[in-house]
Motif scaffolding. Structure first.
Motif, PDB file in Angstrom:
ATOM      1  N   VAL A  59       0.904  -1.221  -0.066  1.00  0.00           N
ATOM      2  CA  VAL A  59       0.147   0.074  -0.020  1.00  0.00           C
ATOM      3  C   VAL A  59       0.868   1.106   0.011  1.00  0.00           C
ATOM      4  CG1 VAL A  59      -1.871  -1.244   1.166  1.00  0.00           C
ATOM      5  CG2 VAL A  59      -0.104   0.195   2.504  1.00  0.00           C
ATOM      6  N   SER A  60       0.339   2.394  -0.256  1.00  0.00           N
ATOM      7  CA  SER A  60       0.960   3.797  -0.651  1.00  0.00           C
ATOM      8  C   SER A  60       0.110   4.558   0.401  1.00  0.00           C
ATOM      9  CB  SER A  60       1.416   4.147  -1.784  1.00  0.00           C
ATOM     10  OG  SER A  60       2.488   3.440  -2.272  1.00  0.00           O
ATOM     11  N   CYS A  61       0.407   5.334   1.307  1.00  0.00           N
ATOM     12  CA  CYS A  61       0.126   6.508   1.802  1.00  0.00           C
ATOM     13  C   CYS A  61       0.214   7.586   1.178  1.00  0.00           C
ATOM     14  CB  CYS A  61       0.096   6.366   3.142  1.00  0.00           C
ATOM     15  SG  CYS A  61      -0.597   5.065   4.356  1.00  0.00           S
TER      16      CYS A  61
ATOM     17  N   PRO B 158       6.150   5.813   0.047  1.00  0.00           N
ATOM     18  CA  PRO B 158       6.652   4.666  -0.830  1.00  0.00           C
ATOM     19  C   PRO B 158       5.661   3.556  -0.563  1.00  0.00           C
ATOM     20  CG  PRO B 158       8.395   5.995   0.830  1.00  0.00           C
ATOM     21  CD  PRO B 158       7.178   6.457   0.965  1.00  0.00           C
ATOM     22  N   ALA B 159       5.812   2.618  -1.434  1.00  0.00           N
ATOM     23  CA  ALA B 159       4.737   1.541  -1.454  1.00  0.00           C
ATOM     24  C   ALA B 159       5.476   0.403  -0.284  1.00  0.00           C
ATOM     25  CB  ALA B 159       4.665   0.938  -2.848  1.00  0.00           C
ATOM     26  N   VAL B 160       4.825   0.144   0.573  1.00  0.00           N
ATOM     27  CA  VAL B 160       5.155  -0.862   1.675  1.00  0.00           C
ATOM     28  C   VAL B 160       4.146  -1.906   1.957  1.00  0.00           C
ATOM     29  CG1 VAL B 160       6.606   1.009   2.834  1.00  0.00           C
ATOM     30  CG2 VAL B 160       4.101   0.682   3.326  1.00  0.00           C
TER      31      VAL B 160
ATOM     32  N   ARG C 101      -4.416   1.100  -2.742  1.00  0.00           N
ATOM     33  CA  ARG C 101      -4.318  -0.341  -2.655  1.00  0.00           C
ATOM     34  C   ARG C 101      -3.377  -0.765  -3.705  1.00  0.00           C
ATOM     35  NH1 ARG C 101      -9.798  -3.096  -2.790  1.00  0.00           N
ATOM     36  NH2 ARG C 101      -9.737  -2.539  -4.907  1.00  0.00           N
ATOM     37  N   ASP C 102      -3.593   0.277  -4.827  1.00  0.00           N
ATOM     38  CA  ASP C 102      -2.934  -0.409  -6.195  1.00  0.00           C
ATOM     39  C   ASP C 102      -2.213   0.874  -6.764  1.00  0.00           C
ATOM     40  OD1 ASP C 102      -1.683  -1.139  -8.395  1.00  0.00           O
ATOM     41  OD2 ASP C 102      -3.359  -2.443  -9.173  1.00  0.00           O
ATOM     42  N   PRO C 103      -1.193   1.567  -6.238  1.00  0.00           N
ATOM     43  CA  PRO C 103      -0.884   2.997  -6.681  1.00  0.00           C
ATOM     44  C   PRO C 103      -0.804   2.944  -8.201  1.00  0.00           C
ATOM     45  CG  PRO C 103       0.546   2.270  -4.739  1.00  0.00           C
ATOM     46  CD  PRO C 103      -0.486   0.984  -5.340  1.00  0.00           C
TER      47      PRO C 103
END
Length: 399
Positions: A195-197, A258-260, A234-236
């Motif tokens: 995920v990415s915030c 960042p996607a984590v 959920r899916d950048p």
């Protein structure tokens, strides 16, 4: 289902069709005049739905007389849609049921006039009244079903929305993976591997354009009402193909963390906020800014006081130089480190200067730093200090 229309004369259907236009106009006029909820212009979804319902009923009745059959599934879908529309408009079914009764009375009065002209017997006139109100019952029943279906769907959606809000809160709180997986399944928001915030800036002034792009898609978890608003993607890669979402991100000076893994969502949000708070407004306005494209810089600005302390210590040998001299020496030193101790011609080619100038600067650097250049650990700290200063400068200057 009883079908009283099945015993009416077939020829009656053709006579009724001739009156359809004027009957429709009269029914709509009476409904708008006598039912307060419908006393408004016939425009938008409301107007289209009401006119379609009346027209469908007036089309269907002579068809039933001719076929002696039952209402078609296509017509029933229209009546169910009227019920769903009442829920969407925030009304109960009372107004629609009143409209059905009023429409039935108007239709009976007009159909009876047609029947008398056609020479229908008194018993057939009684059957006509029964047929009209049996048809009204069919429409009312279908509308009730549509209303109930819409309410069930809305309540289910509201339940899923509530669970998604809870999932959002748990994600940014760093809940365990097992808890996230259970709640994600209940919220119908499949938990991804990454995920990415997204950290958002202040909302722009309210405008019509902003209102159209002001809400994220359903696949995006969000809290736009908190003091420091954010999203969870959920899916950048897929989400960022949505033009409305991109419009929102640009409108809100967004920084995408960042996607984590889901359990690291708090870190993604913390990093995104840190970059947002450090970037100048000009850079944010060009966004959205992607932290994934600048992880080393993100690491270096993680603790700026510590970074400054490291730079001050490691680059103390340059402290007595002028600002212009210091910048030249720092640029040359970083080029030398980048080329793994390259020669003067290599440094010159990298910086676009004369080889003799590069040679002179390298000689001066060796004088200033002495044996430090021979120590791999010291060279690493020198590069950290230089790149850290570059990262801070890049975040601080207008773009």
């Amino acid at each position: 289902m009883t079908r009283p229309w099945a015993t009416l004369p077939r020829a009656f259907a053709a006579e009724v069709r001739k009156e359809r236009g004027s009957i429709s106009t009269e029914i709509l006029h009476q409904i708008r005049r006598e039912i307060p909820e419908y006393n408004k212009p016939l425009s938008g979804k409301f107007g289209i739905g009401l006119q379609l319902g009346v027209e469908t009923a007036l089309l269907e009745f002579p068809e039933l007389v001719e076929s002696a059959g039952e209402p078609s599934p296509e017509r029933l879908r229209v009546y169910r849609a009227l019920g769903r529309g009442e829920l969407a408009e925030g009304r109960s079914l009372d107004a629609l049921q009143a409209a059905y009764r009023l429409g039935g009375r108007v239709a009976w009065r007009r159909y009876a006039r047609v029947g008398r002209r056609a020479g229908m017997r008194s018993d057939e006139m009684v059957t006509l009244a029964e047929a009209i109100f049996a048809h009204i019952d069919v429409m009312a029943s279908a509308a009730t079903i549509g209303y109930a279906e819409a309410k069930t769907s809305r309540d289910s959606h509201d339940g899923a929305s509530s669970r998604r809000r809870m999932l959002r809160d748990l994600l940014v709180a760093g809940a365990p993976a097992e808890q996230l997986e259970q709640l994600a399944a209940a919220a119908r928001w499949p938990l991804p591997e990454r995920v990415s915030c997204v950290a958002l800036g202040p909302a722009p002034p309210a405008t019509a354009a902003a209102a159209q792009i002001g809400r994220p898609p359903e696949t995006v978890l969000h809290d736009l009402g908190c003091q420091d608003p954010y999203l969870v993607l959920r899916d950048p890669a897929q989400d960022l193909r949505d033009p409305l979402l991109l419009g929102l991100l640009r409108d809100r000076n967004a920084v995408i963390g960042p996607a984590v893994t889901p359990t690291m969502a708090p870190d993604s949000l913390r990093w995104a906020r840190r970059v947002r708070d450090r970037l100048p407004a000009q850079a944010l306005a060009k966004g959205p800014v992607m932290c994934d494209h600048a992880l080393p810089s993100l690491l270096l600005i993680g603790d700026e006081p510590l970074l400054k302390l490291l730079a001050d210590r490691q680059l103390a040998a340059l402290a007595d130089l002028t600002v212009k001299q210091r910048r030249r020496m720092e640029t040359t030193l970083l080029a030398w480190l980048d080329t793994n101790g390259g020669s003067a011609p290599q440094i010159a080619a990298r910086l676009g200067i004369h080889p003799q100038t590069a040679r002179q600067r390298l000689h001066r650097l060796h004088e200033l730093f002495g044996p430090v250049f021979a120590d791999p650990g010291a060279r690493f700290e020198l590069e950290l200090a230089l790149r850290g200063r570059q990262a801070v400068a890049a975040l601080s200057r207008p773009r």
